[in-house]
Design a protein around this motif. Sequence first.
Motif, mmCIF file in Angstrom:
data_model
loop_
_atom_site.group_PDB
_atom_site.id
_atom_site.type_symbol
_atom_site.label_atom_id
_atom_site.label_comp_id
_atom_site.label_asym_id
_atom_site.label_seq_id
_atom_site.Cartn_x
_atom_site.Cartn_y
_atom_site.Cartn_z
ATOM 1 N N PHE A 14 10.782 1.133 3.991
ATOM 2 C CA PHE A 14 9.989 0.228 4.775
ATOM 3 C C PHE A 14 9.116 1.385 5.343
ATOM 4 O O PHE A 14 9.494 2.296 5.054
ATOM 5 N N GLN A 15 7.694 1.044 4.308
ATOM 6 C CA GLN A 15 6.599 1.797 5.213
ATOM 7 C C GLN A 15 5.604 0.922 4.843
ATOM 8 O O GLN A 15 4.888 -0.354 4.374
ATOM 9 N N PRO A 16 3.985 1.247 5.330
ATOM 10 C CA PRO A 16 3.074 0.737 5.225
ATOM 11 C C PRO A 16 2.296 0.346 4.337
ATOM 12 O O PRO A 16 2.746 1.432 3.210
ATOM 13 N N GLU A 17 2.070 -0.799 4.148
ATOM 14 C CA GLU A 17 1.268 -1.118 2.884
ATOM 15 C C GLU A 17 0.626 -0.317 2.739
ATOM 16 O O GLU A 17 -0.602 -0.378 1.567
ATOM 17 N N ASN A 18 -0.733 -0.365 3.105
ATOM 18 C CA ASN A 18 -2.244 0.108 3.639
ATOM 19 C C ASN A 18 -2.962 2.144 4.120
ATOM 20 O O ASN A 18 -3.327 3.176 4.281
ATOM 21 N N GLY A 19 -1.292 2.131 5.129
ATOM 22 C CA GLY A 19 -1.366 3.798 4.957
ATOM 23 C C GLY A 19 -0.776 4.619 4.749
ATOM 24 O O GLY A 19 -0.127 3.936 3.620
ATOM 25 N N GLN A 20 0.034 5.722 5.425
ATOM 26 C CA GLN A 20 0.439 6.745 4.464
ATOM 27 C C GLN A 20 2.099 6.031 3.800
ATOM 28 O O GLN A 20 2.648 6.390 5.071
ATOM 29 N N ARG A 21 2.203 6.436 2.668
ATOM 30 C CA ARG A 21 3.149 6.172 2.375
ATOM 31 C C ARG A 21 3.876 7.658 1.678
ATOM 32 O O ARG A 21 3.373 8.158 1.704
ATOM 33 N N TYR A 22 4.947 7.459 1.048
ATOM 34 C CA TYR A 22 6.207 8.804 0.832
ATOM 35 C C TYR A 22 5.574 8.941 -0.756
ATOM 36 O O TYR A 22 4.831 8.536 -1.347
ATOM 37 N N SER A 23 5.361 10.535 -0.689
ATOM 38 C CA SER A 23 4.486 11.233 -1.596
ATOM 39 C C SER A 23 5.265 12.251 -2.684
ATOM 40 O O SER A 23 6.913 11.880 -2.736
ATOM 41 N N THR A 24 4.644 12.479 -3.853
ATOM 42 C CA THR A 24 5.219 13.012 -4.484
ATOM 43 C C THR A 24 5.358 15.086 -3.508
ATOM 44 O O THR A 24 7.311 15.987 -3.939
#
Length: 243
Positions: A14-24
């Motif tokens: 679960f992660q925010p639509e517009n916030g900081q999401r998981y990354s490379t």
Amino acid sequence: MTRCDTLSGDFKIFQPENGQRYSTDDLLTAWLAIKSVSDDPPARFLDLGSGLASVPMIVLWKFPDLSGTGIEIRPNRYELAAKSLEINGLTKRFSILHGDLRELALDEKFDLVTSTPPYYQSTEGPLSENDDKAAARFELNGSIDDYFKTAAKHLSKNGVFITVYPYTYNKRVYDAAKNCGMFINSRVDFIPKAGKPALISIFSASFSEKETVAETLTMRDDTGNHTAEYNNARILCGFKPKK
């Protein structure tokens, strides 16, 4: 607004639509952690500044017998992480604490500690209006030195600490390790495309002094296609290869 995406294997996050999401960065941190302990996986590990718990969940996916603990200071990130752990059936294997990693004092030593700290000091750029993005990118809740101090306090004698930081600021990582009596044993410089400069570095540190092994990992070749080495890293972490 919250979205639910696929992480490793059939794990969901679960992660925010517009916030900081998981990354490379999260993927590569988990990848180096997995590589570093694959010959002798630990029983327990610690994750500092867990955010959405992406790094812990990737590591937990790879090692089904592994358990651990994480800590996250931001309430919304902590709540989403707890929700992801629950939907993936991981609450008995991984407990996430709501608190400040700088104040962490567990009565336990870990053979593996992981972290994806913020990269920039508050004076090194404009803060995002999005609180999540600002806290993820700038040292608002602890510096790289704080991450190393807490890691050193909880790391076993023969354990490894995996972290990530901008290539340009590598010296800060080496200095932070030195200040805690630790040594950088390996460094992987991540190159987004062949011919481009390195963007970030992923580090493996410990209390054992060894000559640093420096490598590179390139995401795309000069034609723009994803490289085999990058796709191998994705596969190791339970992700599908990219074309």
